[in-house]
Design a protein around this motif. Structure first.
Motif, short mmCIF file in Angstrom:
data_model
loop_
_atom_site.label_atom_id
_atom_site.label_comp_id
_atom_site.label_asym_id
_atom_site.label_seq_id
_atom_site.Cartn_x
_atom_site.Cartn_y
_atom_site.Cartn_z
N ALA A 132 88.48 55.85 33.19
CA ALA A 132 89.40 56.58 32.30
C ALA A 132 88.88 56.64 30.87
O ALA A 132 89.41 57.41 30.05
N LEU A 133 87.85 55.87 30.56
CA LEU A 133 87.28 55.89 29.21
C LEU A 133 86.50 57.18 28.94
O LEU A 133 86.23 57.51 27.78
N GLN A 134 86.12 57.90 30.00
CA GLN A 134 85.41 59.18 29.84
C GLN A 134 86.25 60.10 28.96
O GLN A 134 87.45 60.28 29.20
N VAL A 170 85.86 57.52 24.50
CA VAL A 170 84.91 56.76 23.67
C VAL A 170 83.81 57.71 23.17
O VAL A 170 83.13 58.33 23.99
N PRO A 171 83.65 57.85 21.86
CA PRO A 171 82.60 58.73 21.33
C PRO A 171 81.21 58.34 21.84
O PRO A 171 80.87 57.16 21.88
N GLY A 172 80.46 59.34 22.26
CA GLY A 172 79.10 59.11 22.72
C GLY A 172 78.97 58.71 24.17
O GLY A 172 77.86 58.61 24.70
N THR A 182 76.25 56.25 30.87
CA THR A 182 75.25 56.97 30.10
C THR A 182 75.87 57.28 28.74
O THR A 182 76.96 57.87 28.67
N LEU A 183 75.16 56.86 27.69
CA LEU A 183 75.63 57.08 26.32
C LEU A 183 74.56 57.83 25.54
O LEU A 183 73.38 57.82 25.91
#
Length: 100
Positions: free
Chosen positions: A32-34, A37-39, A62-63
């Motif tokens: 759910a963080l997709q 979170v920036p990047g 992948t960031l």
């Protein structure tokens, strides 16, 4: 691009049913963080390892870069997911971060 890979083993005192519930919670809350979170470009949680596996859960992120990885580590949504759904139920954590 940076890859962030984690393998966890769940605590031994969890029943089989508890382990399944924990794995479901980890997957649901981390994926759910997709978009939050920036990047963070991609995030996948694997919970159905083969019998030959010695880990219960794998995180594959992948960031955009190392700065995004550092931001991910302290982002409130990530900290909440980790503190609520991962750390209380895991006994070991192995991490590898690398440039892809």
């Amino acid at each position: 691009m940076v890859k962030h890979i984690i393998l966890w083993q769940l605590k031994d005192d969890l029943s089989a049913a508890e382990k399944e519930s924990v794995k479901k919670g980890i997957k649901e809350h981390l994926e759910a963080l997709q978009g939050t979170v920036p990047g963070l470009q991609e995030i996948h949680v694997q919970t159905d390892g083969l019998a030959s596996s010695n880990a219960d859960v794998m995180l594959d992120c992948t960031l955009t870069d190392e700065a995004a990885l550092k931001g991910y580590a302290v982002h409130p949504a990530h900290v909440q997911a980790a503190d609520g759904y991962v750390r209380p139920y895991t006994k070991t954590r192995v991490c590898m971060d690398f440039k892809a």
